[in-house]
Design an enzyme around this catalytic site. Sequence first.
Site, PDB file in Angstrom:
ATOM      1  N   ARG A   1       1.100  -1.148  -0.049  1.00 51.24           N
ATOM      2  CA  ARG A   1      -0.225  -0.212  -0.591  1.00 51.24           C
ATOM      3  C   ARG A   1       0.711   0.961  -0.185  1.00 51.24           C
ATOM      4  O   ARG A   1       1.778   1.688   0.568  1.00 51.24           O
ATOM      5  CB  ARG A   1      -0.966  -0.533   0.999  1.00 51.24           C
ATOM      6  CG  ARG A   1      -1.721  -1.253   0.918  1.00 51.24           C
ATOM      7  CD  ARG A   1      -2.961  -0.471   0.071  1.00 51.24           C
ATOM      8  NE  ARG A   1      -4.385  -1.616   0.532  1.00 51.24           N
ATOM      9  CZ  ARG A   1      -4.127  -2.626  -0.688  1.00 51.24           C
ATOM     10  NH1 ARG A   1      -3.380  -2.755  -1.303  1.00 51.24           N
ATOM     11  NH2 ARG A   1      -5.846  -3.333  -0.209  1.00 51.24           N
TER      12      ARG A   1
ATOM     13  N   ASP B   1       4.272  -0.021  -7.531  1.00 51.29           N
ATOM     14  CA  ASP B   1       3.096  -0.113  -7.171  1.00 51.29           C
ATOM     15  C   ASP B   1       2.111   0.760  -6.698  1.00 51.29           C
ATOM     16  O   ASP B   1       0.753   0.821  -7.648  1.00 51.29           O
ATOM     17  CB  ASP B   1       3.009  -1.944  -7.678  1.00 51.29           C
ATOM     18  CG  ASP B   1       1.358  -1.967  -8.214  1.00 51.29           C
ATOM     19  OD1 ASP B   1       1.537  -1.631  -9.004  1.00 51.29           O
ATOM     20  OD2 ASP B   1       0.662  -2.843  -7.524  1.00 51.29           O
TER      21      ASP B   1
ATOM     22  N   GLU C   1      -2.368   7.734  -4.871  1.00 49.74           N
ATOM     23  CA  GLU C   1      -2.748   6.964  -6.228  1.00 49.74           C
ATOM     24  C   GLU C   1      -4.090   7.302  -6.231  1.00 49.74           C
ATOM     25  O   GLU C   1      -4.837   7.506  -4.852  1.00 49.74           O
ATOM     26  CB  GLU C   1      -2.327   5.665  -6.300  1.00 49.74           C
ATOM     27  CG  GLU C   1      -2.618   4.811  -4.986  1.00 49.74           C
ATOM     28  CD  GLU C   1      -2.782   3.613  -4.661  1.00 49.74           C
ATOM     29  OE1 GLU C   1      -3.390   2.630  -4.809  1.00 49.74           O
ATOM     30  OE2 GLU C   1      -1.486   3.650  -4.616  1.00 49.74           O
TER      31      GLU C   1
ATOM     32  N   HIS D   1      -0.506   0.270  -9.605  1.00 50.21           N
ATOM     33  CA  HIS D   1      -1.449  -0.803  -8.758  1.00 50.21           C
ATOM     34  C   HIS D   1      -2.251  -1.774  -9.894  1.00 50.21           C
ATOM     35  O   HIS D   1      -2.877  -2.425  -9.593  1.00 50.21           O
ATOM     36  CB  HIS D   1      -2.843  -0.087  -7.859  1.00 50.21           C
ATOM     37  CG  HIS D   1      -2.822  -0.567  -6.141  1.00 50.21           C
ATOM     38  ND1 HIS D   1      -3.207  -0.364  -5.717  1.00 50.21           N
ATOM     39  CD2 HIS D   1      -3.112  -1.897  -6.960  1.00 50.21           C
ATOM     40  CE1 HIS D   1      -3.534  -0.938  -4.325  1.00 50.21           C
ATOM     41  NE2 HIS D   1      -3.326  -2.086  -4.828  1.00 50.21           N
TER      42      HIS D   1
END
Length: 310
Positions: free
Chosen positions: A230, A254, A259, A277
């Site tokens: 996360r 990622d 985000e 992600h």
Amino acid sequence: MKPVLLAITFLSEEHRAQLAGFCELIYAPDAAQCTAAIAAHGATVQAVLTIGSIGLRADQMQALPRLSLVCALGAGFENIDVAYAKAHGIAVANGAGTNDDCVADHAWGLLLAVVRGIPQLDAKTRQGVWRTALPLPPGVSHKRMGIVGLGTIGRKIAQRALGFDVEVGYHNRSARPDVPHRYFADVQALAAWADFLVVATPGGPQTRRLVDAPVLEALGPNGYLVNIARGSVVDTAALAQALRAGRIAGAGLDVYESEPVPPAGLIELDNVVLTPHVAGWSPEAVQASVNRFVENARRHFAGEPMVSPI
């Protein structure tokens, strides 16, 4: 009668069709649509399908008087108010185990890409630059990997390390007696020991910015960070400063705090590899996650134990 399902995360047309065969589907994949759907259909909704980063708040559950089930499509559930749900007789489940291999594969992809400089080598090759004009990229094998969070995904990342003759250490809330890897009670000590620090821990308040400036300093100028967990676990500003100053060598991410907006402090850096992600996304993994939700929901409404309750 089919149960009424409110899905508040993205689903493909094929998966929406699959769910519509099982339930009455209300599809509201963004915040505005979710608010409107709850206002219009809240009295009828019996189940909610979400993901960890979206979650489901207590006030949203309060507006759904018939709600009896909340499911996260993937493994994460950090933004679902589980305590409220359980206190009010609402079952909670997730998709644990459905995309572990996909995430572990992606973690290694990011690590190889950033350490070997694959995106930059690709760009240089397209420009006609030959290898003799380029610095030698570091190797990956025979190094040390520190994994922050040795759950099912962390263990799969560690398993893949064996093929690279990479030594594994890890940090967890407590040591695991069922693994041979070295345990570190402190993340900073793990970072100081490791060449590569891979974040695979759950999100939420307990792990917020666990990887901060002192941890990055400990990782050092030859160290690399990979985050497939996360974005909240890594202090983005501290990471950007460390990368710009050469206090760590590179990062493969990622996930990030901003985000779905790209991390502004990182997007222009050559020593960062970014993906949107998607570590847990593949046709196989997403299908398995949807199938798991259907089975959890089927069992719940049939009065049977669910496959992966929380």
